[in-house]
Structure formats: C-alpha cells, structure tokens
Write an enzyme that holds these catalytic residues in place. Sequence first.
Site, PDB file in Angstrom:
ATOM      1  N   ASP A 192      26.835  -2.513 -44.654  1.00  0.00           N
ATOM      2  CA  ASP A 192      25.413  -2.376 -44.365  1.00  0.00           C
ATOM      3  C   ASP A 192      24.789  -3.583 -45.045  1.00  0.00           C
ATOM      4  OD1 ASP A 192      22.673  -1.901 -44.506  1.00  0.00           O
ATOM      5  OD2 ASP A 192      22.950   0.265 -44.553  1.00  0.00           O
ATOM      6  N   HIS A 193      24.377  -4.567 -44.260  1.00  0.00           N
ATOM      7  CA  HIS A 193      24.015  -5.835 -44.900  1.00  0.00           C
ATOM      8  C   HIS A 193      22.781  -5.702 -45.798  1.00  0.00           C
ATOM      9  CE1 HIS A 193      21.130  -6.434 -41.562  1.00  0.00           C
ATOM     10  NE2 HIS A 193      20.534  -7.296 -42.341  1.00  0.00           N
ATOM     11  N   HIS A 255      20.142   1.101 -42.766  1.00  0.00           N
ATOM     12  CA  HIS A 255      19.395   0.284 -43.729  1.00  0.00           C
ATOM     13  C   HIS A 255      18.351   1.077 -44.526  1.00  0.00           C
ATOM     14  CE1 HIS A 255      21.486  -2.712 -41.592  1.00  0.00           C
ATOM     15  NE2 HIS A 255      20.595  -2.975 -40.664  1.00  0.00           N
TER      16      HIS A 255
HETATM   17  C1  BG6 Z   1      20.117  -5.267 -37.917  1.00  0.00           C
HETATM   18  C2  BG6 Z   1      19.438  -4.640 -36.729  1.00  0.00           C
HETATM   19  O1  BG6 Z   1      21.079  -4.391 -38.442  1.00  0.00           O
HETATM   20  O2  BG6 Z   1      19.142  -5.542 -38.916  1.00  0.00           O
HETATM   21  C3  BG6 Z   1      18.361  -5.570 -36.190  1.00  0.00           C
HETATM   22  O3  BG6 Z   1      20.390  -4.393 -35.718  1.00  0.00           O
HETATM   23  C4  BG6 Z   1      17.405  -5.958 -37.291  1.00  0.00           C
HETATM   24  O4  BG6 Z   1      17.666  -4.972 -35.107  1.00  0.00           O
HETATM   25  C5  BG6 Z   1      18.156  -6.464 -38.511  1.00  0.00           C
HETATM   26  O5  BG6 Z   1      16.574  -6.972 -36.792  1.00  0.00           O
HETATM   27  C6  BG6 Z   1      17.211  -6.660 -39.677  1.00  0.00           C
HETATM   28  O6  BG6 Z   1      17.893  -7.301 -40.710  1.00  0.00           O
HETATM   29  P1  BG6 Z   1      17.147  -8.291 -41.697  1.00  0.00           P
HETATM   30  O7  BG6 Z   1      18.183  -8.687 -42.684  1.00  0.00           O
HETATM   31  O8  BG6 Z   1      16.669  -9.439 -40.859  1.00  0.00           O
HETATM   32  O9  BG6 Z   1      16.020  -7.514 -42.281  1.00  0.00           O
END
Ligand code: BG6
Length: 518
Positions: A192-193, A255
Amino acid sequence: MLDTDMQNEMIQAPSCVMVIFGAAGDLAKRKLFPALYYLSAANQLPENFAILGFSREDFDTDSYRELMNRESRIHLDGDYSQQVWDRLVACCHYLQGDFRDPGAYQELARKLGGLDEQCNTPGNYLFYMATPPAFFGDIAEQIAAAGLAREQNGHWRRLVIEKPFGHDLQSARELNHRLLDVFDESQLYRIDHYLGKETVQNALAFRFANGVIEPIWNRRYVDHVQITVAEPLGVENRASYYETAGALRDMIPNHLLAVLAIIAMEPPISFSADEIRDEQAKVLRAIQPMTPEEVLTHAVRGQYDTGVMPDGTRVPAYRQELGVAPDSQTETFVALSLMIDSWRWAGVPFYLRTGKRLPGRFTEVMIQYKHAPNAAFKRSVLKEKQVEPNIMVLRIQPSEGISLGINAKVPGQTLKLSPVEMDFSYDDYFGHEPRTGYETLIYDCMQGDPTLFKRADIIEIAWQLMEPILDVWRALPPRDFPNYAAGEWGPAAAEEMLQRDGRHWRRCTPGGCARKDS
Ligand code: BG6
C-alpha cells in the site's frame, strides 16, 4: 522501518535479483525505476543486484533499456546523475513471456540462474507483480510451479503484490487462499504505497515519541477526526480499471484505512512488524460496520460533472472521459463517517473523504479538539462559539508537515481572539528529498521487513467494512450523478453529512486551508 539505528545508518540491502512482472507498464516506468534510481543514488541498493523485466511486450534487453531511458528517466525529480542512472540501467535485463505460460517460467528459472552467476547474486529473488490484478494468482502459482518460490540453502524468495487486492471480500479471500497455497505469509508483501509515505510513517513517531501527544489523543479531548485525500486529477487514462473500481474500492479499504489505522491504533509494545500490524488489525476490527440504514446517512458518493478547476482550466465530466460509459454510475468521490468502538475512541467520529477533480491535491489528517470550557470568555464580549477549537493537522502531501491551530489574543485594547498556527514543515527542517514513496517499501522488502506491508487479515477486515456499503450502493444505483462540478469539494450531501453532526469539513485552496466554509 522505525529502527532508529538503521535509519541513521542506512545499510545496503542484501544482494538479489528483482523480477518485475509487467515491466513495460506505467507503474514500472513512473514509480519503480525512479524509486530504484533514488535508492541507488543513496547507495542503498545491493552491491550485487540485477533487475529482470518480464512482460508480454516484444523487447529484448537492449530495447528494454532504451525504453526505460526514454520513458522512465523523465519521472526523476531534482538533481539527476547520469552516472547513477546508467549504472542502474546497466544491471537491467529483459525476458519476454506470457504470464500464464508455464514454459515462460522455465525460461525465467534458467535466466535467473544465469543472472546469479553473471551478477554474483546468491539466489535471492524479489518478485514484483506490477501487472493487472487478474494475473496475480496465476503468476504466484506459476512461480511456485517452476520451483522458484522455495526458500532453501539460506536464500529468500519474496512476492510483492500491488493493489487492488481483490475487489470485494470474497475475491480478496480467494486471492489470499491462492497465494497462501504456494507461498508462506512471511514471503508475501502486499503493498500500500501510502504506508511508504514519509509523513504517514512519521505519524507513528509523532504519536509515540512525544510525551505531550498521547495523553490528549483520545475521546476525552478529541471532538472528531477528518482524513482527506483530495486529488485535482480526473480519471486520466485509467478508465478501464476505474470504471470497475470507483473511488470507494480504489482508495478507502487500502490508503484511507491505512492512515486511519496509524492514527487510531493503540501503542504497540514494540516496533516489530507483527506488534504494529496486530494493533492496526485490532483498531480496524473495532470500527462499527454500517447497517444498511446507516449506509444511507453515513456514506456519500459523488461523480464529477464538467467544471472549472482553480487554475481556470475547464475540464470534462467523468462521463465524457475516454473509455467511460456515457451513463456511468461509477463514483469518483466518497465520504464516510465511521465510529470506532474502543475505549479510546468511543463517540469520536472519523470522517473520511476522497475524490477526483477536487480543488487541489491535499492529503491530510485533521484532529479537531473539543471546545475549551471558555467560562471566562462567556462573560466577556466574546461568545463561547467565537473561540475556535484547537486543531492538529498532519499534512501528508503536499508540503508535508504538522501544524497546531491555537487561539491568540490580537494585540490591542479590546479582547479579540484570532486562530494562529504553529507549524512544522519537513522541508524546512530536513530539506527536500525527491521520492516516489516506493523507496522505503522496496528497500524494506529486500531487507525482509514486512512492517509497512498488509497482512492477509488486515486486507480482509478492510473489505468486510466495505461490504455493506457496496451492497447498498449496488441495490440502489445513484439517481443524481453527476452531482458535483469539477473543481468543487464533492456533492452537497457530503457537507450535509457533517452539518447534521454540527460540524464542517475543512476547506483547502491552493492558498491555504480553513476550518469552515467561508
Ligand atoms: C492509487 C489510486 O492507488 O493512488 C489512484 O489507484 C490515486 O486513483 C493514487 O490517484 C493516489 O496516490 P498518491 O500517492 O498520488 O496520493
């Protein structure tokens, strides 16, 4: 990851080959290679290291290196070193193959054996699935069938699984079963980044390394919590995925609940991976699942219409985007009100919202404290409600930092209060380091530290919480889509949800954020 010795003295990860399935895709180009570059620049990649790109696309090693030179390097920020990039690309190899063809995995095994000799890697393999989710189960099974999942003679084999992890509880369970049939839980790294973001991790340090914070982090002091992930972008070129996912599946069970778990969990007895993840699982389990009636009042969905963004650009409606059905019922915005049934949080609402085509990129957690008794002020010219409650904001992106909103007396002869901010900004204290968020995750995986990765139970609890919402939304298709203009803060119903509780969403604009609608 919070091991302070390791943070102070980052060591090189152990030698290994990183196999990227879906090596020619967007994720590899935009995130994985830039992250590997930053790790290499910081001298944290293994001394003996190789990357093996695997995909269906027709490349060989030379043309794959050219592709990365052309399409990945452009995603690097900051001072860029040609030497570091060249060194990274030079250890990159390519194998063309079909993800479901057993023969391709025999070839993969041969190729890995060859790389071990050529690059002096000891048989440690990190398999990274950067493919569409439909292939996750197959790839894991094929890796195992080719004998590549087995850990023996002291080497390790690890599998990184990207999101989305299933599209509901049943599919997530099925995927977990398939993976656990061929790999051990300890070999699985469900990514989960958001957990790789520095400020998300810092929330743990902030809470547990500061004696003044924990005593006021509970229902006695906190009125409510807002977690916002706002994005100005539309669906971009991802309609085929997004049409089947929608904002709820795309963002909440992964997230936003990951951030909520860090904010709401109890202090772990140590920072070991399982102690931390046990506490996160516990707090997620304490969230009250919504009844079907509650879904109608505690969950709001929206879809953007055409509109004007704060920079003046007119943008199309979601239904006009390439690849989106003209009568699409996919939500691009969601807001939820959740209650956590625990001693610490009973009665404190956690409001979550996320959406596309909102007025800006703001990812933050706001903790609003209860009003001070203000007895003295009541007898003054001020009314109680004119004294703003304190708020604590953890800014995750952009301009990462933490601020505390307090009241101060405006200089002068009359008693007048004004909210002011005490602000800590990451960049001011630690300087700006370009990062993708994937560096820590890739590095931790090579080190064998699963703290920032999701365990099977955490994934399943999150989907369990989504089930009633998905069920009600499926049964009652939205009648009012599109219901917010691009560039606005979502549908009116989201504001009404908080107004019913006597509260407001925090409003941010590129110029700053305010507590109330002004
Ligand atoms: C991804 C989603 O996991 O996270 C995207 O699939 C979203 O829709 C993105 O835009 C948001 O990540 P970050 O790091 O740009 O906030």
